[in-house]
Design an enzyme around this catalytic site. Structure first.
Site, short mmCIF file in Angstrom:
data_model
loop_
_atom_site.label_atom_id
_atom_site.label_comp_id
_atom_site.label_asym_id
_atom_site.label_seq_id
_atom_site.Cartn_x
_atom_site.Cartn_y
_atom_site.Cartn_z
NE ARG A 57 -5.20 -9.58 3.92
CZ ARG A 57 -5.01 -9.31 2.64
NH1 ARG A 57 -5.72 -9.92 1.72
NH2 ARG A 57 -4.11 -8.43 2.28
CG ASN B 56 -8.09 -12.84 2.44
OD1 ASN B 56 -8.69 -11.79 2.20
ND2 ASN B 56 -6.84 -13.05 2.07
CG HIS C 266 2.08 -7.56 2.28
ND1 HIS C 266 2.87 -6.92 1.35
CD2 HIS C 266 1.14 -8.23 1.58
CE1 HIS C 266 2.42 -7.18 0.14
NE2 HIS C 266 1.37 -7.97 0.24
CD GLU D 261 -0.15 -12.84 4.40
OE1 GLU D 261 -0.51 -11.66 4.37
OE2 GLU D 261 0.06 -13.50 3.37
NE ARG E 169 -1.04 -3.83 -6.19
CZ ARG E 169 -1.04 -4.55 -5.07
NH1 ARG E 169 -0.09 -4.40 -4.16
NH2 ARG E 169 -2.00 -5.42 -4.86
#
Ligand code: ADP
Length: 398
Positions: free
Chosen positions: A91, A7, A180, A385, A241
């Site tokens: 990823r 990643n 996601h 993940e 956010r």
């Protein structure tokens, strides 16, 4: 087969080496401050202490070289040579409308990921750097791209179109993509597995609540809606956010405070969410929950607002799917936070669903938290993940 999961960020590279037979993590680690002074590699072999190595990493290729050295190191390594890595799974954040599932990387795929960089300028270029660095250091080892957006590509058009002039979709592909995806896919599958059911027979709402947070509606095994949009800024309020807001607010604040749209974009991504709403108390839910427990009213209001937004999305997605069988909570907050979960729980009574307050206090474990007789099964399902990326990589190379 051992699969290296990568990643890659603009100055960091996270990795896990996973044995696909046992699905065990053999080692994991993080290279940080790549291309910046003070680069450091933290390598953790399974069952051993972490090893921290400070070494200059002028670019990601040097970082990958150091990762391989750490993995094959005599003392702290877990494999004896590079030939024991069967494949690399990367990823990749944005797959646009091109990628609906993971793919083996070739020149064509690289070109497409490059072209999609306009939709994810902070992420796709960094992901590509990781791919090139691995190609350079591991020639001949098959590489796979697993996209954050791919799982959401089954959404119907009515769920992904915005009410803005159609020409922007035609010209720039402005639409909801969602992120996601690997987590929403993994958690919805795992929830069905735990219940001994086929995901194809269930309506599942996955609440991925981490620093970044998104909710998805998974009907009969396919994503039919999700809360993040063109970018990961839309949807739930997050750590920093804003999530959903009236778009006119941007112009209003720009006028009042003499800011540019680009400065506002930074404020909405980095200074908003629970950090902003709590008047800069913290973006970390542990701090907010502690503060609320100690009587801080702003922290309590922030958590109440957060939970209300989560509940609103759950309600909307139950309507969108015309029902809901399972609600699964995952990621840092979903897996751990009593403060958030206990604030969402009362809303579920509308679904004739009650949860066990004691179970909500348990952290990080797979479990069913709804009481028997509840109409909806509420579950905690820790996400993984990396394992999902390793599985998808194996599928393509075996
Ligand atoms: P990301 O991967 O998006 O960076 P994570 O999934 O790791 O984020 O989630 C990070 C969030 O999870 C933080 O806000 C953190 O406070 C929260 N979190 C982690 N552990 C706990 C805990 N024990 N109690 C409450 N919140 C927690």
């Amino acid at each position: 087969m051992n699969i290296l999961v990568i990643n890659c960020g603009s100055s960091s590279l996270k990795y896990q080496l996973i044995d696909s037979d046992s699905e065990k993590v053999l080692a994991k680690g993080l290279a940080e401050r790549i291309g910046i002074e003070g680069s450091v590699l933290t390598h953790t072999p399974a069952g051993k202490d972490k090893v921290v190595k400070e070494a200059p990493m002028e670019d990601h290729s040097v970082a990958v070289k150091l990762v391989i050295e750490a993995l094959t190191d005599k003392e702290n390594g877990v494999i004896s040579s590079l030939s024991e890595i069967g494949a690399v799974g990367h990823r990749v954040v944005h797959g646009g409308e091109i990628f609906t599932k993971a793919v083996l990387i070739d020149d064509e795929v690289i070109k497409d990921i490059e072209e999609l960089s306009s939709l994810a300028p902070l992420h796709n270029p960094a992901n590509l750097i990781g791919i090139h660095a691995c190609e350079k250091n591991m020639p001949g080892v098959p590489q796979v791209a697993v996209f954050d957006t791919a799982f959401h590509q089954t959404m119907p058009q009515k769920a992904y179109m915005y009410g803005i002039p159609y020409e922007y979709y035609r010209k720039y592909k402005i639409r909801r993509y969602g992120f996601h995806g690997t987590s929403h896919d993994y958690v919805s599958k795992r929830a069905a597995e735990i219940l001994g059911k086929d995901r194809k027979d269930l309506k599942i709402i996955v609440c991925h609540l981490g620093n970044g947070a998104s909710i998805s509606a998974v009907k009969n095994g396919e994503c039919v809606d999700t809360s993040m949009g063109l970018t990961p800024l839309e949807g739930l309020m997050m750590g920093t956010r804003s999530g959903d807001l009236d778009p006119a607010i941007i112009d209003f604040i720009c006028e009042k405070e003499g800011k540019t749209v680009s400065e506002m974009n930074t404020i909405l991504n980095k200074k908003s969410g629970v950090l902003g709403l709590s008047d800069n108390l913290s973006s970390d839910f542990r701090d907010l929950c502690d503060a609320a427990d100690n009587g801080n009213e702003l922290a309590a209001m922030t958590l109440d607002t957060y939970a209300y937004h989560v509940a609103k999305y759950i309600g909307a997605y139950a309507m969108a799917m015309q029902g809901v069988d399972v609600i699964a909570f995952t990621a840092g907050i979903g897996e751990n936070s009593y403060g958030v979960r206990s604030r969402v729980a009362p809303y579920l009574k509308y679904f004739d669903t009650e949860v066990d307050d004691e179970k909500l206090k348990i952290r990080g474990e797979e479990m069913i938290v709804s009481n028997p007789g509840s109409k909806v099964t509420v579950m905690i399902v820790p996400t993984d993940e990396e394992l999902s990326i390793a599985r998808q990589t194996l599928e393509l190379v075996k």
